[in-house]
Write a protein that holds these residues in place. Structure first.
Motif, PDB file in Angstrom:
ATOM      1  N   THR A  27     -14.965 -17.828 -11.909  1.00  0.00           N
ATOM      2  CA  THR A  27     -15.300 -19.198 -12.306  1.00  0.00           C
ATOM      3  C   THR A  27     -14.779 -20.200 -11.284  1.00  0.00           C
ATOM      4  N   LEU A  28     -13.567 -20.004 -10.844  1.00  0.00           N
ATOM      5  CA  LEU A  28     -12.982 -20.926  -9.870  1.00  0.00           C
ATOM      6  C   LEU A  28     -13.691 -20.830  -8.520  1.00  0.00           C
ATOM      7  N   ALA A  29     -14.148 -19.648  -8.153  1.00  0.00           N
ATOM      8  CA  ALA A  29     -14.903 -19.499  -6.909  1.00  0.00           C
ATOM      9  C   ALA A  29     -16.207 -20.289  -6.973  1.00  0.00           C
ATOM     10  N   GLU A  30     -16.860 -20.291  -8.143  1.00  0.00           N
ATOM     11  CA  GLU A  30     -18.096 -21.045  -8.308  1.00  0.00           C
ATOM     12  C   GLU A  30     -17.814 -22.551  -8.259  1.00  0.00           C
ATOM     13  N   ILE A  31     -16.699 -22.979  -8.864  1.00  0.00           N
ATOM     14  CA  ILE A  31     -16.312 -24.397  -8.775  1.00  0.00           C
ATOM     15  C   ILE A  31     -16.064 -24.786  -7.317  1.00  0.00           C
ATOM     16  N   LYS A  32     -15.370 -23.930  -6.587  1.00  0.00           N
ATOM     17  CA  LYS A  32     -15.107 -24.192  -5.172  1.00  0.00           C
ATOM     18  C   LYS A  32     -16.419 -24.346  -4.408  1.00  0.00           C
ATOM     19  N   ARG A  33     -17.388 -23.471  -4.692  1.00  0.00           N
ATOM     20  CA  ARG A  33     -18.671 -23.508  -3.980  1.00  0.00           C
ATOM     21  C   ARG A  33     -19.427 -24.804  -4.275  1.00  0.00           C
ATOM     22  N   LEU A  34     -19.367 -25.273  -5.514  1.00  0.00           N
ATOM     23  CA  LEU A  34     -20.130 -26.448  -5.923  1.00  0.00           C
ATOM     24  C   LEU A  34     -19.492 -27.767  -5.478  1.00  0.00           C
ATOM     25  N   GLN A  35     -18.201 -27.736  -5.182  1.00  0.00           N
ATOM     26  CA  GLN A  35     -17.472 -28.933  -4.727  1.00  0.00           C
ATOM     27  C   GLN A  35     -17.709 -30.145  -5.646  1.00  0.00           C
ATOM     28  N   PRO A  36     -17.352 -30.036  -6.915  1.00  0.00           N
ATOM     29  CA  PRO A  36     -17.573 -31.142  -7.848  1.00  0.00           C
ATOM     30  C   PRO A  36     -16.573 -32.271  -7.643  1.00  0.00           C
TER      31      PRO A  36
END
Length: 206
Positions: A27-36
């Protein structure tokens, strides 16, 4: 755990994890990728610990990072130190609120007695409850009906500011956000109650 973009408050990720989860790396890797622009983690303390460790390891730099439960506990500051700076959490009290009688004195006395800062939710609420009861008993005595009426109608001076109930509802204390800044807890919202301005979370200590 929503991740948000500013443009129209666009939700770019909205995900849940199972109770008792031990790993939220994906989940955190996906947040990192999306750069919210914002991450809102509605968590209990064990989940908040996982978030803090993982967000530091992956270098998540969303300016607004909110953890619901955990950061105000004394152990959290000891565990994460400077990495807790600029994390936002739920709360409504700060010893920096100098117009609340006794706020700083309570903080200093608690720290002197226990060797650690108070929990910014439970410890403060317990003390405030005792303050209200003390003032109500001084006016109404110990008769339970008179005491109930006094508590439900009067305004009380506390370390959390003036508190007044309508029935069982506290009608004077607004919802607030706390932020850790240089190791201290500051109120950053709402603006009229703030003890400091919001700071974006742009880096982690290694």
């Amino acid at each position: 755990m929503p991740a948000l973009k500013k443009a129209g408050i666009e939700v770019v990720l909205d995900t849940q994890y199972a109770a008792g989860v031990k790993d939220i790396t994906a989940t955190l890797a996906e947040i990192k990728r999306l750069q919210p622009d914002a991450v809102v983690n509605l968590s209990y303390p064990p989940d908040a610990i996982l978030y803090m460790r993982g967000a530091r390891e992956q270098g998540i730099t969303a300016p607004f990072q909110f953890l619901l439960v955990g950061p105000t506990a004394a152990f959290f500051s000891k565990m994460f130190g400077k990495n807790l700076d600029n994390i936002v959490t739920m709360g409504h009290w700060s010893p920096a609120k100098t117009d609340w009688p006794g706020a700083k004195e309570f903080f200093d006395a608690y720290q002197a007695k226990t060797g650690e800062a108070p929990d910014y939710l439970d410890a403060v609420l317990s003390y405030v409850s005792a303050q209200i009861l003390e003032q109500a008993v001084a006016k109404a005595g110990l008769d339970k009906d008179a005491l109930r009426k006094e508590i439900s109608t009067d305004t009380f001076s506390t370390i959390n500011g003036p508190i007044k109930f309508e029935g069982v509802q506290n009608v004077t204390t607004p919802t607030m956000f706390l932020q850790f800044q240089d190791g201290a807890v500051q109120i950053v919202h709402p603006p009229e109650m703030a003890t400091a301005k919001f700071r974006p979370k742009l880096k982690w200590e290694q």
